[in-house]
Scaffold this active site. Structure first.
Site, PDB file in Angstrom:
ATOM      1  N   GLY A  67     151.382  11.154 -69.410  1.00 52.98           N
ATOM      2  CA  GLY A  67     152.452  10.481 -70.161  1.00 52.98           C
ATOM      3  C   GLY A  67     152.143  10.508 -71.655  1.00 52.98           C
ATOM      4  CG  HIS A  68     148.844   8.257 -73.139  1.00 56.32           C
ATOM      5  ND1 HIS A  68     148.142   7.941 -72.016  1.00 56.32           N
ATOM      6  CD2 HIS A  68     149.227   7.075 -73.700  1.00 56.32           C
ATOM      7  CE1 HIS A  68     148.085   6.620 -71.887  1.00 56.32           C
ATOM      8  NE2 HIS A  68     148.741   6.075 -72.888  1.00 56.32           N
ATOM      9  N   GLY A 178     156.891   5.841 -75.677  1.00 52.79           N
ATOM     10  CA  GLY A 178     157.437   6.195 -74.365  1.00 52.79           C
ATOM     11  C   GLY A 178     158.547   5.256 -73.924  1.00 52.79           C
TER      12      GLY A 178
HETATM   13  P1  AMP Z   1     149.698   2.698 -73.908  1.00 53.14           P
HETATM   14  O1  AMP Z   1     148.428   3.473 -74.099  1.00 53.14           O
HETATM   15  O2  AMP Z   1     149.900   2.223 -72.509  1.00 53.14           O
HETATM   16  O3  AMP Z   1     149.890   1.635 -74.947  1.00 53.14           O
HETATM   17  O4  AMP Z   1     150.863   3.746 -74.149  1.00 53.14           O
HETATM   18  C1  AMP Z   1     150.944   4.475 -75.346  1.00 53.14           C
HETATM   19  C2  AMP Z   1     152.286   5.124 -75.408  1.00 53.14           C
HETATM   20  O5  AMP Z   1     152.432   6.018 -74.295  1.00 53.14           O
HETATM   21  C3  AMP Z   1     153.435   4.124 -75.319  1.00 53.14           C
HETATM   22  O6  AMP Z   1     154.445   4.516 -76.228  1.00 53.14           O
HETATM   23  C4  AMP Z   1     153.887   4.264 -73.890  1.00 53.14           C
HETATM   24  O7  AMP Z   1     155.253   3.942 -73.706  1.00 53.14           O
HETATM   25  C5  AMP Z   1     153.640   5.744 -73.648  1.00 53.14           C
HETATM   26  N1  AMP Z   1     153.540   6.005 -72.214  1.00 53.14           N
HETATM   27  C6  AMP Z   1     152.723   5.374 -71.329  1.00 53.14           C
HETATM   28  N2  AMP Z   1     152.941   5.835 -70.082  1.00 53.14           N
HETATM   29  C7  AMP Z   1     153.923   6.758 -70.178  1.00 53.14           C
HETATM   30  C8  AMP Z   1     154.609   7.586 -69.233  1.00 53.14           C
HETATM   31  N3  AMP Z   1     154.334   7.532 -67.921  1.00 53.14           N
HETATM   32  N4  AMP Z   1     155.558   8.420 -69.687  1.00 53.14           N
HETATM   33  C9  AMP Z   1     155.862   8.455 -71.018  1.00 53.14           C
HETATM   34  N5  AMP Z   1     155.261   7.714 -71.952  1.00 53.14           N
HETATM   35  C10 AMP Z   1     154.308   6.878 -71.548  1.00 53.14           C
END
Ligand code: AMP
Length: 311
Positions: A67-68, A178
């Site tokens: 995702g990242h 995301g």
């Molecule tokens: P986090 O590390 O969980 O704070 O996420 C960092 C960024 O990655 C945020 O903008 C999330 O929305 C995005 N993100 C996390 N998981 C996903 C995913 N499965 N698909 C798309 N973007 C994601």
């Protein structure tokens, strides 16, 4: 001037060591590019001093997954310089235990980010972001009240304060978030607009496992049984989407369809299900335009969120 862009060597030249060590190439067999690591505000300034614009920025809490990676790849495709941040922001956690157990995988994160083409990795300490004497908080109003805001008091103040600092330090032209965290995306976009931050907030689609589970750093904390049960979130969203595609326009019916699916899974505890206006996040009774289905569900102590836009 330090080189940026695909093929750029590490700051010390090709083959030079760097703090932290990248670990194995990811994916295996691909050459590892190593982001320029900045751990302090001053190091970040130095790393960005000659960076070409537009700069694309991907803020993360690390434990990077596909995702990242999709966000970094999008930033890479759209900008000559790409910055990521890895910062587990303590102020957005409601429980200390959740912060403590949040996965931290810096070496693997750097290898993945470098392989996709991140130029600079900003990896600050908590004290670097919130130094002694820090006393500012950024609060976004109405949008932060329902859903995640109601379930996690103070969470969004932590998010917006942390993101505002990062946006202020990186001064990117574009920042990539995301759709997985749909409310966060709306709140950050509102904040950037209201404060005149000048960074374009770009929303990116949710990346999922083949069984439909949205990728999340927290998925690694699930037991095998919980992991096997977790795709129920996706099934619940698709049940409601199916009704909507069949012409159902009653918000309560869509919420009931999601809840009904989730309640069949004994390992799942439902925090909330929602069918809301996608720009105000207010719950809908009659659906006359686009809508946002969303939910938060616990498996033991692991809390997962997911959503599905209807448009
Ligand atoms: P986090 O590390 O969980 O704070 O996420 C960092 C960024 O990655 C945020 O903008 C999330 O929305 C995005 N993100 C996390 N998981 C996903 C995913 N499965 N698909 C798309 N973007 C994601």
């Amino acid at each position: 001037m330090a080189p940026y862009g695909p093929g750029a060597p590490p700051p010390g030249g090709p083959g030079a060591p760097y703090p932290g060590g990248p670990g194995a190439p990811y994916p295996p067999g691909r050459p590892v590019r190593i982001p320029w690591i900045a751990r302090t505000r001053a190091e970040l300034r130095a790393a960005l001093a000659n960076a070409p614009h537009p700069i694309g920025f991907v803020p993360t809490m690390g434990a990077l997954h596909a995702g990242h990676a999709s966000l970094i790849a999008r930033a890479r495709a759209e900008n000559p310089a790409v910055v990521i941040s890895i910062f587990v922001n303590p102020t957005q956690f409601n429980e200390r235990a959740d912060f403590d157990k949040y996965p931290r995988t810096e070496a693997a994160d750097l290898a993945l980010a470098g392989a996709i083409g991140a130029d600079v990795a900003f990896i600050p300490s908590v004290e670097e972001i919130y130094p002694a004497g820090f006393q500012t908080s950024v609060h976004v109003g109405g949008l932060t009240e329902p859903l995640e805001g109601a379930a996690r008091p103070g969470h969004f103040d932590g998010v917006t304060t942390g993101v505002a600092i990062l946006l202020g330090l990186v001064r990117a032209d574009r920042a990539y978030f995301g759709q997985k965290d749909a409310q966060q995306l709306l709140v950050v976009r509102r904040m950037a607009l209201d404060l005149g931050i000048g960074t374009e907030i770009v929303g990116c689609p949710i990346v999922r496992e083949p069984d439909g589970l949205a990728l999340s750093s927290r998925n690694t904390l699930l037991t095998p049984e919980q992991r096997a049960a977790a795709p129920v979130l996706r099934r619940a969203l698709l049940a409601a989407r199916g009704l909507w595609e069949g012409g159902e326009r009653n918000g309560e019916s869509l919420r009931a369809a999601m809840l009904g699916t989730l309640l069949k899974e004994p390992l799942a505890t439902v925090d909330y299900v929602s069918c809301a206006d996608p720009s105000t996040l207010q719950e809908l009774t009659a659906i006359s335009g686009p809508a946002l289905l969303s939910m938060a569900v616990r498996f033991g102590s692991v809390r997962l969120i997911d959503n599905e836009p209807l448009a």
